[in-house]
Design an enzyme around this catalytic site. Structure first.
Site, PDB file in Angstrom:
ATOM      1  N   ASP A  38       0.867  -1.188   0.000  1.00  0.00           N
ATOM      2  CA  ASP A  38       0.000   0.000   0.000  1.00  0.00           C
ATOM      3  C   ASP A  38       0.896   1.229   0.000  1.00  0.00           C
ATOM      4  O   ASP A  38       0.693   2.167   0.745  1.00  0.00           O
ATOM      5  CB  ASP A  38      -0.942   0.009   1.203  1.00  0.00           C
ATOM      6  CG  ASP A  38      -0.207   0.047   2.538  1.00  0.00           C
ATOM      7  OD1 ASP A  38       0.965  -0.378   2.586  1.00  0.00           O
ATOM      8  OD2 ASP A  38      -0.792   0.491   3.545  1.00  0.00           O
ATOM      9  N   ASP A  43       6.992   1.751   2.844  1.00  0.00           N
ATOM     10  CA  ASP A  43       6.949   0.764   1.765  1.00  0.00           C
ATOM     11  C   ASP A  43       7.967   1.126   0.682  1.00  0.00           C
ATOM     12  O   ASP A  43       8.649   0.241   0.137  1.00  0.00           O
ATOM     13  CB  ASP A  43       5.570   0.718   1.121  1.00  0.00           C
ATOM     14  CG  ASP A  43       4.441   0.446   2.085  1.00  0.00           C
ATOM     15  OD1 ASP A  43       3.804  -0.604   1.977  1.00  0.00           O
ATOM     16  OD2 ASP A  43       4.180   1.315   2.941  1.00  0.00           O
TER      17      ASP A  43
END
Length: 349
Positions: A38, A43
Protein backbone atom coordinates in the site's frame (compact mmCIF):
# COMPACT_ATOMS: atom_id res chain seq x y z
CA UNK A 1 27.37 -0.33 15.01
CA UNK A 2 29.35 2.12 12.90
CA UNK A 3 27.29 4.20 10.51
CA UNK A 4 29.78 6.13 8.46
CA UNK A 5 30.30 3.47 5.80
CA UNK A 6 26.67 2.71 5.01
CA UNK A 7 24.81 4.07 2.00
CA UNK A 8 21.29 4.20 0.66
CA UNK A 9 20.14 1.11 -1.28
CA UNK A 10 20.26 0.87 -5.06
CA UNK A 11 22.12 4.07 -5.73
CA UNK A 12 25.62 2.73 -6.26
CA UNK A 13 26.83 2.15 -9.83
CA UNK A 14 28.67 -0.91 -8.48
CA UNK A 15 25.40 -2.39 -7.24
CA UNK A 16 23.73 -1.74 -10.61
CA UNK A 17 26.66 -3.32 -12.46
CA UNK A 18 26.57 -6.38 -10.23
CA UNK A 19 22.82 -6.71 -10.82
CA UNK A 20 23.29 -6.46 -14.61
CA UNK A 21 25.94 -9.17 -14.62
CA UNK A 22 23.75 -11.51 -12.58
CA UNK A 23 20.90 -11.24 -15.04
CA UNK A 24 22.83 -13.23 -17.63
CA UNK A 25 24.04 -16.28 -15.76
CA UNK A 26 22.44 -16.66 -12.30
CA UNK A 27 18.74 -16.13 -12.78
CA UNK A 28 18.01 -19.68 -11.58
CA UNK A 29 19.64 -18.99 -8.21
CA UNK A 30 17.86 -15.71 -7.57
CA UNK A 31 15.24 -15.49 -4.84
CA UNK A 32 11.89 -14.76 -6.48
CA UNK A 33 9.68 -12.15 -4.80
CA UNK A 34 6.25 -10.64 -5.23
CA UNK A 35 5.73 -7.52 -3.14
CA UNK A 36 2.17 -6.63 -2.16
CA UNK A 37 2.07 -3.05 -0.96
CA UNK A 38 0.00 0.00 0.00
CA UNK A 39 3.03 2.09 -0.90
CA UNK A 40 3.63 4.79 1.66
CA UNK A 41 7.02 6.14 2.68
CA UNK A 42 8.11 3.04 4.60
CA UNK A 43 6.95 0.76 1.77
CA UNK A 44 8.98 2.85 -0.69
CA UNK A 45 12.11 2.33 1.37
CA UNK A 46 11.38 -1.40 1.71
CA UNK A 47 10.95 -1.76 -2.05
CA UNK A 48 14.28 0.01 -2.58
CA UNK A 49 15.91 -2.42 -0.15
CA UNK A 50 14.55 -5.39 -2.12
CA UNK A 51 15.65 -3.94 -5.44
CA UNK A 52 19.15 -3.36 -4.08
CA UNK A 53 19.78 -7.09 -3.60
CA UNK A 54 21.46 -8.61 -6.69
CA UNK A 55 20.34 -12.12 -5.75
CA UNK A 56 16.67 -11.09 -5.63
CA UNK A 57 14.32 -10.94 -8.60
CA UNK A 58 11.08 -9.05 -8.06
CA UNK A 59 8.54 -10.67 -10.39
CA UNK A 60 5.96 -7.98 -9.84
CA UNK A 61 4.53 -5.48 -7.39
CA UNK A 62 0.85 -5.74 -6.53
CA UNK A 63 -0.95 -2.73 -5.10
CA UNK A 64 -3.77 -2.30 -2.61
CA UNK A 65 -5.41 0.49 -0.63
CA UNK A 66 -4.04 1.36 2.81
CA UNK A 67 -1.72 4.30 3.38
CA UNK A 68 -3.62 6.01 0.54
CA UNK A 69 -5.97 5.14 -2.31
CA UNK A 70 -4.97 2.29 -4.60
CA UNK A 71 -4.54 4.73 -7.51
CA UNK A 72 -2.03 6.75 -5.49
CA UNK A 73 -0.34 3.52 -4.46
CA UNK A 74 0.17 2.51 -8.10
CA UNK A 75 1.63 5.93 -8.89
CA UNK A 76 3.92 5.75 -5.86
CA UNK A 77 5.28 2.34 -6.86
CA UNK A 78 6.00 3.59 -10.39
CA UNK A 79 7.84 6.59 -8.91
CA UNK A 80 10.02 4.31 -6.78
CA UNK A 81 10.82 2.01 -9.70
CA UNK A 82 11.67 5.02 -11.86
CA UNK A 83 14.05 6.45 -9.26
CA UNK A 84 15.71 3.03 -8.98
CA UNK A 85 15.86 2.60 -12.77
CA UNK A 86 13.86 -0.63 -12.59
CA UNK A 87 10.91 0.21 -14.83
CA UNK A 88 10.91 -3.31 -16.27
CA UNK A 89 9.15 -4.61 -13.15
CA UNK A 90 5.38 -4.86 -13.76
CA UNK A 91 2.92 -3.12 -11.44
CA UNK A 92 -0.60 -4.42 -10.88
CA UNK A 93 -3.59 -2.57 -9.45
CA UNK A 94 -5.56 -4.48 -6.81
CA UNK A 95 -8.06 -3.94 -4.03
CA UNK A 96 -9.50 -0.46 -3.55
CA UNK A 97 -11.07 -1.27 -0.18
CA UNK A 98 -11.50 -3.96 2.48
CA UNK A 99 -13.61 -7.09 2.16
CA UNK A 100 -16.22 -5.61 4.54
CA UNK A 101 -17.15 -1.96 4.91
CA UNK A 102 -15.69 1.21 3.43
CA UNK A 103 -12.10 2.39 3.21
CA UNK A 104 -11.43 5.40 5.43
CA UNK A 105 -7.95 6.72 4.71
CA UNK A 106 -5.79 8.05 7.54
CA UNK A 107 -4.14 11.21 6.23
CA UNK A 108 -2.10 12.29 9.23
CA UNK A 109 0.82 9.86 8.96
CA UNK A 110 2.26 9.77 5.42
CA UNK A 111 0.02 12.44 3.89
CA UNK A 112 -2.88 12.21 1.47
CA UNK A 113 -0.79 10.66 -1.32
CA UNK A 114 1.19 8.33 0.96
CA UNK A 115 4.50 10.00 0.08
CA UNK A 116 4.34 13.11 2.20
CA UNK A 117 2.33 15.36 -0.19
CA UNK A 118 5.51 16.92 -1.57
CA UNK A 119 5.62 15.52 -5.12
CA UNK A 120 3.94 16.93 -8.23
CA UNK A 121 0.35 15.80 -8.60
CA UNK A 122 0.57 14.55 -12.18
CA UNK A 123 1.21 10.90 -12.96
CA UNK A 124 4.87 9.92 -13.31
CA UNK A 125 6.13 9.52 -16.87
CA UNK A 126 5.16 6.13 -18.28
CA UNK A 127 2.84 5.38 -15.35
CA UNK A 128 -0.07 4.16 -17.47
CA UNK A 129 2.17 1.85 -19.49
CA UNK A 130 3.82 0.36 -16.44
CA UNK A 131 0.57 -0.43 -14.63
CA UNK A 132 -0.63 -3.59 -16.32
CA UNK A 133 -4.19 -4.42 -17.28
CA UNK A 134 -4.21 -7.62 -15.22
CA UNK A 135 -5.76 -7.29 -11.79
CA UNK A 136 -3.26 -7.67 -8.94
CA UNK A 137 -4.97 -10.77 -7.57
CA UNK A 138 -5.05 -12.69 -10.85
CA UNK A 139 -1.50 -11.56 -11.63
CA UNK A 140 -0.33 -12.80 -8.23
CA UNK A 141 -1.93 -16.20 -8.83
CA UNK A 142 -0.45 -16.43 -12.34
CA UNK A 143 3.10 -15.49 -11.31
CA UNK A 144 3.11 -17.99 -8.46
CA UNK A 145 1.56 -20.74 -10.59
CA UNK A 146 4.30 -20.22 -13.17
CA UNK A 147 6.93 -20.70 -10.44
CA UNK A 148 5.42 -23.21 -7.98
CA UNK A 149 7.26 -23.52 -4.68
CA UNK A 150 9.75 -20.80 -5.62
CA UNK A 151 8.07 -17.46 -4.88
CA UNK A 152 8.25 -15.59 -1.58
CA UNK A 153 5.30 -13.25 -1.10
CA UNK A 154 6.04 -10.16 0.98
CA UNK A 155 2.91 -8.37 2.22
CA UNK A 156 3.43 -4.79 3.40
CA UNK A 157 -0.13 -3.49 3.60
CA UNK A 158 -3.67 -4.69 4.33
CA UNK A 159 -4.04 -8.33 3.29
CA UNK A 160 -7.06 -7.92 1.00
CA UNK A 161 -5.33 -9.03 -2.20
CA UNK A 162 -4.08 -12.16 -0.42
CA UNK A 163 -7.51 -13.02 0.94
CA UNK A 164 -9.05 -12.64 -2.52
CA UNK A 165 -6.30 -14.78 -4.05
CA UNK A 166 -7.17 -17.78 -1.89
CA UNK A 167 -10.85 -17.33 -2.69
CA UNK A 168 -10.07 -17.45 -6.43
CA UNK A 169 -7.50 -20.24 -6.08
CA UNK A 170 -7.78 -22.25 -2.84
CA UNK A 171 -4.47 -23.98 -3.66
CA UNK A 172 -2.62 -20.65 -3.96
CA UNK A 173 -0.86 -20.77 -0.54
CA UNK A 174 0.44 -24.28 -1.24
CA UNK A 175 2.19 -22.96 -4.36
CA UNK A 176 4.10 -20.32 -2.39
CA UNK A 177 7.56 -20.89 -1.00
CA UNK A 178 6.75 -18.72 2.02
CA UNK A 179 4.92 -15.61 3.18
CA UNK A 180 6.35 -12.61 5.03
CA UNK A 181 3.97 -10.09 6.59
CA UNK A 182 4.58 -6.71 8.16
CA UNK A 183 1.55 -6.17 10.35
CA UNK A 184 -0.38 -7.23 13.39
CA UNK A 185 0.80 -7.10 16.98
CA UNK A 186 1.98 -9.55 19.60
CA UNK A 187 1.16 -7.73 22.85
CA UNK A 188 -2.22 -6.17 22.13
CA UNK A 189 -0.69 -2.72 21.72
CA UNK A 190 -2.11 -0.75 18.83
CA UNK A 191 -1.13 2.25 16.75
CA UNK A 192 -4.51 3.17 15.22
CA UNK A 193 -6.73 1.66 17.90
CA UNK A 194 -6.17 0.59 21.48
CA UNK A 195 -5.33 -2.98 20.48
CA UNK A 196 -4.93 -2.92 16.69
CA UNK A 197 -2.09 -2.36 14.22
CA UNK A 198 -2.81 -0.33 11.07
CA UNK A 199 -2.53 -3.00 8.33
CA UNK A 200 -4.73 -5.49 10.17
CA UNK A 201 -7.26 -2.89 11.35
CA UNK A 202 -7.71 -1.65 7.77
CA UNK A 203 -9.10 -5.08 6.84
CA UNK A 204 -9.50 -7.43 9.81
CA UNK A 205 -11.50 -9.99 7.81
CA UNK A 206 -8.71 -10.39 5.26
CA UNK A 207 -6.08 -10.68 8.00
CA UNK A 208 -8.25 -13.38 9.61
CA UNK A 209 -8.59 -15.31 6.33
CA UNK A 210 -4.86 -15.19 5.58
CA UNK A 211 -3.74 -16.31 9.04
CA UNK A 212 -6.33 -19.08 9.14
CA UNK A 213 -5.98 -20.44 5.60
CA UNK A 214 -2.43 -19.75 4.38
CA UNK A 215 -0.68 -22.96 5.42
CA UNK A 216 2.67 -22.08 3.85
CA UNK A 217 5.59 -21.09 6.12
CA UNK A 218 4.54 -17.67 7.45
CA UNK A 219 6.71 -15.06 9.16
CA UNK A 220 5.38 -11.91 10.79
CA UNK A 221 7.16 -8.66 11.65
CA UNK A 222 4.71 -7.14 14.12
CA UNK A 223 4.40 -3.48 14.95
CA UNK A 224 6.00 -3.95 18.38
CA UNK A 225 8.92 -5.85 16.83
CA UNK A 226 9.70 -3.05 14.39
CA UNK A 227 9.39 -0.34 17.05
CA UNK A 228 11.73 -2.15 19.43
CA UNK A 229 14.35 -2.41 16.70
CA UNK A 230 14.43 1.24 15.67
CA UNK A 231 17.51 2.86 14.13
CA UNK A 232 19.24 6.08 15.21
CA UNK A 233 18.27 9.34 13.55
CA UNK A 234 21.86 10.12 12.60
CA UNK A 235 21.86 6.95 10.46
CA UNK A 236 18.68 8.09 8.71
CA UNK A 237 20.28 11.47 8.04
CA UNK A 238 23.46 9.88 6.68
CA UNK A 239 21.65 7.70 4.15
CA UNK A 240 19.35 10.50 2.98
CA UNK A 241 22.17 13.07 2.72
CA UNK A 242 23.98 11.04 0.04
CA UNK A 243 24.34 12.77 -3.34
CA UNK A 244 22.38 10.05 -5.14
CA UNK A 245 18.94 9.89 -6.78
CA UNK A 246 17.30 7.45 -4.36
CA UNK A 247 18.63 9.34 -1.34
CA UNK A 248 17.32 12.63 -2.74
CA UNK A 249 13.94 10.98 -3.30
CA UNK A 250 13.76 9.63 0.25
CA UNK A 251 14.84 12.95 1.72
CA UNK A 252 12.17 14.75 -0.30
CA UNK A 253 9.25 12.52 0.66
CA UNK A 254 10.18 12.61 4.36
CA UNK A 255 10.91 16.36 4.45
CA UNK A 256 7.46 17.39 5.73
CA UNK A 257 6.34 14.10 7.26
CA UNK A 258 5.99 14.24 11.04
CA UNK A 259 6.67 10.50 11.34
CA UNK A 260 10.23 11.19 10.15
CA UNK A 261 10.89 14.00 12.58
CA UNK A 262 13.25 13.77 15.55
CA UNK A 263 10.32 14.93 17.69
CA UNK A 264 8.21 11.91 16.70
CA UNK A 265 7.38 9.90 19.80
CA UNK A 266 9.22 12.15 22.25
CA UNK A 267 6.16 12.62 24.44
CA UNK A 268 4.95 9.04 24.25
CA UNK A 269 5.04 7.11 27.50
CA UNK A 270 5.30 3.63 26.02
CA UNK A 271 8.77 2.15 25.60
CA UNK A 272 7.84 1.26 22.00
CA UNK A 273 8.15 4.89 21.07
CA UNK A 274 10.91 7.35 21.83
CA UNK A 275 13.86 8.37 19.74
CA UNK A 276 14.84 6.69 16.51
CA UNK A 277 13.31 6.06 13.11
CA UNK A 278 11.55 2.83 12.21
CA UNK A 279 11.71 1.47 8.63
CA UNK A 280 8.69 -0.72 9.40
CA UNK A 281 8.25 -2.65 6.16
CA UNK A 282 11.97 -3.07 5.53
CA UNK A 283 12.16 -5.58 8.39
CA UNK A 284 9.82 -7.99 6.61
CA UNK A 285 11.80 -7.61 3.38
CA UNK A 286 15.08 -8.14 5.23
CA UNK A 287 13.84 -11.27 6.98
CA UNK A 288 12.73 -12.68 3.64
CA UNK A 289 16.05 -11.99 1.96
CA UNK A 290 18.29 -12.99 4.87
CA UNK A 291 16.56 -14.87 7.73
CA UNK A 292 19.70 -14.55 9.87
CA UNK A 293 18.86 -10.89 10.62
CA UNK A 294 16.19 -12.23 12.99
CA UNK A 295 17.94 -13.29 16.19
CA UNK A 296 14.93 -14.48 18.15
CA UNK A 297 11.43 -15.56 17.21
CA UNK A 298 8.51 -17.53 18.60
CA UNK A 299 6.47 -20.12 16.70
CA UNK A 300 2.84 -20.38 17.70
CA UNK A 301 -0.77 -20.40 16.57
CA UNK A 302 -2.41 -17.00 16.06
CA UNK A 303 -5.87 -15.64 15.39
CA UNK A 304 -7.15 -12.22 14.39
CA UNK A 305 -9.98 -10.88 16.53
CA UNK A 306 -13.00 -9.68 14.54
CA UNK A 307 -15.24 -8.51 17.38
CA UNK A 308 -15.20 -5.78 19.99
CA UNK A 309 -14.76 -2.03 20.06
CA UNK A 310 -11.20 -2.35 21.37
CA UNK A 311 -10.03 -5.70 20.05
CA UNK A 312 -11.15 -5.72 16.41
CA UNK A 313 -8.11 -6.31 14.19
CA UNK A 314 -5.86 -7.42 17.06
CA UNK A 315 -3.70 -10.48 16.46
CA UNK A 316 -3.84 -12.83 19.45
CA UNK A 317 -0.94 -15.21 20.07
CA UNK A 318 -1.74 -18.71 21.27
CA UNK A 319 1.55 -20.33 22.40
CA UNK A 320 -0.34 -23.06 24.29
CA UNK A 321 -2.45 -23.81 21.19
CA UNK A 322 -5.73 -23.60 23.04
CA UNK A 323 -7.27 -23.00 19.60
CA UNK A 324 -6.13 -26.47 18.48
CA UNK A 325 -4.74 -25.17 15.20
CA UNK A 326 -2.41 -27.28 13.07
CA UNK A 327 -0.69 -24.32 11.42
CA UNK A 328 1.72 -22.13 13.34
CA UNK A 329 3.41 -18.93 12.27
CA UNK A 330 6.79 -17.47 13.19
CA UNK A 331 6.65 -14.17 15.09
CA UNK A 332 9.86 -12.14 14.99
CA UNK A 333 11.08 -10.82 18.36
CA UNK A 334 14.64 -9.43 18.10
CA UNK A 335 16.75 -8.25 15.19
CA UNK A 336 20.50 -8.12 14.54
CA UNK A 337 20.53 -4.41 13.73
CA UNK A 338 24.16 -4.31 12.61
CA UNK A 339 23.51 -7.14 10.14
CA UNK A 340 20.21 -5.62 9.09
CA UNK A 341 21.95 -2.36 8.24
CA UNK A 342 24.97 -3.92 6.51
CA UNK A 343 22.98 -6.51 4.54
CA UNK A 344 20.10 -4.33 3.52
CA UNK A 345 21.80 -0.98 3.01
CA UNK A 346 25.16 -2.36 1.87
CA UNK A 347 28.70 -1.08 2.16
CA UNK A 348 30.64 0.67 -0.60
CA UNK A 349 33.20 -1.42 -2.45
Amino acid sequence: MTLKNFHFPLISDQVLLKYTRLQGGRSMTQKLLIIDTDCGIDDAQAIMVALAQPDVKVLGITCCFGNTTVDHVCQNVVRVLSVCRRNEIPVFKGSAGPLVGAFNALKDHFGTDGLGDVLKAEDPVGCKDQIKQDNAVTAMIRLVSENPGQVSLVALGPLTNLALAIRLDPAFPQKLKDLFIMGGNMEGKGNVSVCGEFNFVMDPESAYVVLEEYICPTYIATWEFTCRNKLPWDFFEKITDQDQAAAHFMKTITSKCWAFSREFGVNKRDVLFGQGFVPYDAYAVAACIDPSVVLESVECAVRVELQGALGRGMMALDPSNMLKKNHRVTIMKTCDLAKFVSDMFGTPG
